[in-house]
Scaffold this active site. Structure first.
Site, PDB file in Angstrom:
ATOM      1  N   HIS A  11      59.622  78.661  35.816  1.00 25.05           N
ATOM      2  CA  HIS A  11      58.577  78.672  34.793  1.00 25.05           C
ATOM      3  C   HIS A  11      59.177  78.818  33.402  1.00 25.05           C
ATOM      4  O   HIS A  11      60.364  79.063  33.228  1.00 25.05           O
ATOM      5  CB  HIS A  11      57.530  79.770  35.066  1.00 25.05           C
ATOM      6  CG  HIS A  11      57.968  81.167  34.742  1.00 25.05           C
ATOM      7  ND1 HIS A  11      57.084  82.216  34.662  1.00 25.05           N
ATOM      8  CD2 HIS A  11      59.177  81.696  34.474  1.00 25.05           C
ATOM      9  CE1 HIS A  11      57.744  83.328  34.364  1.00 25.05           C
ATOM     10  NE2 HIS A  11      59.004  83.045  34.246  1.00 25.05           N
TER      11      HIS A  11
ATOM     12  N   CYS B 199      62.022  84.764  29.247  1.00 24.72           N
ATOM     13  CA  CYS B 199      61.122  83.862  29.978  1.00 24.72           C
ATOM     14  C   CYS B 199      60.661  82.699  29.103  1.00 24.72           C
ATOM     15  O   CYS B 199      59.962  81.804  29.573  1.00 24.72           O
ATOM     16  CB  CYS B 199      59.942  84.631  30.551  1.00 24.72           C
ATOM     17  SG  CYS B 199      60.368  85.522  32.068  1.00 24.72           S
TER      18      CYS B 199
ATOM     19  N   HIS C 230      63.539  78.575  34.049  1.00 26.71           N
ATOM     20  CA  HIS C 230      64.398  79.450  34.865  1.00 26.71           C
ATOM     21  C   HIS C 230      63.573  79.848  36.073  1.00 26.71           C
ATOM     22  O   HIS C 230      62.342  79.766  36.051  1.00 26.71           O
ATOM     23  CB  HIS C 230      64.828  80.689  34.072  1.00 26.71           C
ATOM     24  CG  HIS C 230      63.665  81.514  33.656  1.00 26.71           C
ATOM     25  ND1 HIS C 230      62.904  81.223  32.547  1.00 26.71           N
ATOM     26  CD2 HIS C 230      63.068  82.576  34.243  1.00 26.71           C
ATOM     27  CE1 HIS C 230      61.910  82.061  32.463  1.00 26.71           C
ATOM     28  NE2 HIS C 230      61.970  82.907  33.481  1.00 26.71           N
TER      29      HIS C 230
ATOM     30  N   HIS D  63      62.371  82.352  39.441  1.00 24.95           N
ATOM     31  CA  HIS D  63      62.181  83.699  39.984  1.00 24.95           C
ATOM     32  C   HIS D  63      62.004  83.587  41.496  1.00 24.95           C
ATOM     33  O   HIS D  63      61.485  82.582  41.989  1.00 24.95           O
ATOM     34  CB  HIS D  63      60.931  84.366  39.410  1.00 24.95           C
ATOM     35  CG  HIS D  63      61.042  84.751  37.974  1.00 24.95           C
ATOM     36  ND1 HIS D  63      61.699  85.892  37.560  1.00 24.95           N
ATOM     37  CD2 HIS D  63      60.592  84.152  36.849  1.00 24.95           C
ATOM     38  CE1 HIS D  63      61.627  85.979  36.240  1.00 24.95           C
ATOM     39  NE2 HIS D  63      60.963  84.939  35.779  1.00 24.95           N
TER      40      HIS D  63
ATOM     41  N   ASP E 297      56.016  76.699  46.215  1.00 21.31           N
ATOM     42  CA  ASP E 297      57.439  76.904  46.531  1.00 21.31           C
ATOM     43  C   ASP E 297      58.302  75.751  46.018  1.00 21.31           C
ATOM     44  O   ASP E 297      57.980  74.583  46.237  1.00 21.31           O
ATOM     45  CB  ASP E 297      57.624  77.064  48.040  1.00 21.31           C
ATOM     46  CG  ASP E 297      59.012  77.584  48.397  1.00 21.31           C
ATOM     47  OD1 ASP E 297      59.569  78.396  47.617  1.00 21.31           O
ATOM     48  OD2 ASP E 297      59.534  77.186  49.446  1.00 21.31           O
ATOM     49  N   HIS E 298      59.374  76.115  45.323  1.00 22.96           N
ATOM     50  CA  HIS E 298      60.325  75.151  44.738  1.00 22.96           C
ATOM     51  C   HIS E 298      59.663  74.210  43.735  1.00 22.96           C
ATOM     52  O   HIS E 298      60.097  73.080  43.560  1.00 22.96           O
ATOM     53  CB  HIS E 298      61.085  74.384  45.828  1.00 22.96           C
ATOM     54  CG  HIS E 298      62.119  75.224  46.504  1.00 22.96           C
ATOM     55  ND1 HIS E 298      61.793  76.147  47.477  1.00 22.96           N
ATOM     56  CD2 HIS E 298      63.448  75.325  46.337  1.00 22.96           C
ATOM     57  CE1 HIS E 298      62.889  76.759  47.867  1.00 22.96           C
ATOM     58  NE2 HIS E 298      63.908  76.291  47.187  1.00 22.96           N
TER      59      HIS E 298
ATOM     60  N   GLU F  44      57.520  89.736  40.547  1.00 23.63           N
ATOM     61  CA  GLU F  44      58.321  88.726  39.852  1.00 23.63           C
ATOM     62  C   GLU F  44      59.797  89.093  39.936  1.00 23.63           C
ATOM     63  O   GLU F  44      60.671  88.229  39.977  1.00 23.63           O
ATOM     64  CB  GLU F  44      57.876  88.581  38.402  1.00 23.63           C
ATOM     65  CG  GLU F  44      58.480  87.369  37.709  1.00 23.63           C
ATOM     66  CD  GLU F  44      57.847  87.097  36.367  1.00 23.63           C
ATOM     67  OE1 GLU F  44      57.050  86.153  36.272  1.00 23.63           O
ATOM     68  OE2 GLU F  44      58.138  87.847  35.409  1.00 23.63           O
TER      69      GLU F  44
HETATM   70 NI    NI Z   1      60.537  84.387  33.816  1.00 24.23          NI
END
Ligand code: NI
Length: 136
Positions: free
Chosen positions: A15, A34, A40, A42, A80-81, A125
């Site tokens: 995100h 972020c 990047h 998580h 996911d992914h 997170e």
């Molecule tokens: Ni982040």
């Protein structure tokens, strides 16, 4: 007898936290790491809780296979992914913070769950940062 049953689940996603109507400086100041323009990832962990009355005949609150299948189709397959900003329609207009991700997950599961149950979504997170949303 009323209680809550939980199932743990997991997904990885990328995100970026960013408001296009703000300057780069303000985005950087508010969202920090972020805000990285290159995105990047998580490792998101979830604890999905379902509350209600235990059936006296079966001793079950819910067949957890049902919850497992809902989580798979509504959350894992959808998130996911994925790049949340670019690939998940719910985040076209919603900044993908943990708060908003928990909200989206809650609504997706709630829509598939028998309405007799109350739902809660705990979303991690990072191992130390997590939110809880109960539809309030
Ligand atoms: Ni982040």
């Amino acid at each position: 007898m009323r209680l809550t049953a939980y199932r743990k689940a997991h997904f990885n996603a990328a995100h970026r936290l960013y408001r296009p109507d703000w300057s780069d400086e303000k985005n950087e100041k508010i969202f920090g790491k972020c805000n990285n323009p290159h995105f990047h990832g998580h490792n998101y962990d979830m604890e999905i809780g379902v509350s209600g009355e235990v059936d006296p005949e079966t001793g079950y609150l819910i067949d957890l296979k049902i919850l497992k299948d809902i989580i798979k189709s509504e959350v894992e397959d959808a998130l996911d992914h994925k790049n949340l900003n670019e690939e998940v329609p719910e985040f076209k207009e919603l900044i993908p913070t943990a708060e908003h991700i928990a909200f989206v997950i809650y609504n997706k599961i709630k829509a598939k769950l028998d309405p007799k149950y109350d739902l809660e979504v705990k979303l991690y997170e990072t191992p130390r940062n997590f939110v809880l949303y109960k539809g309030e």
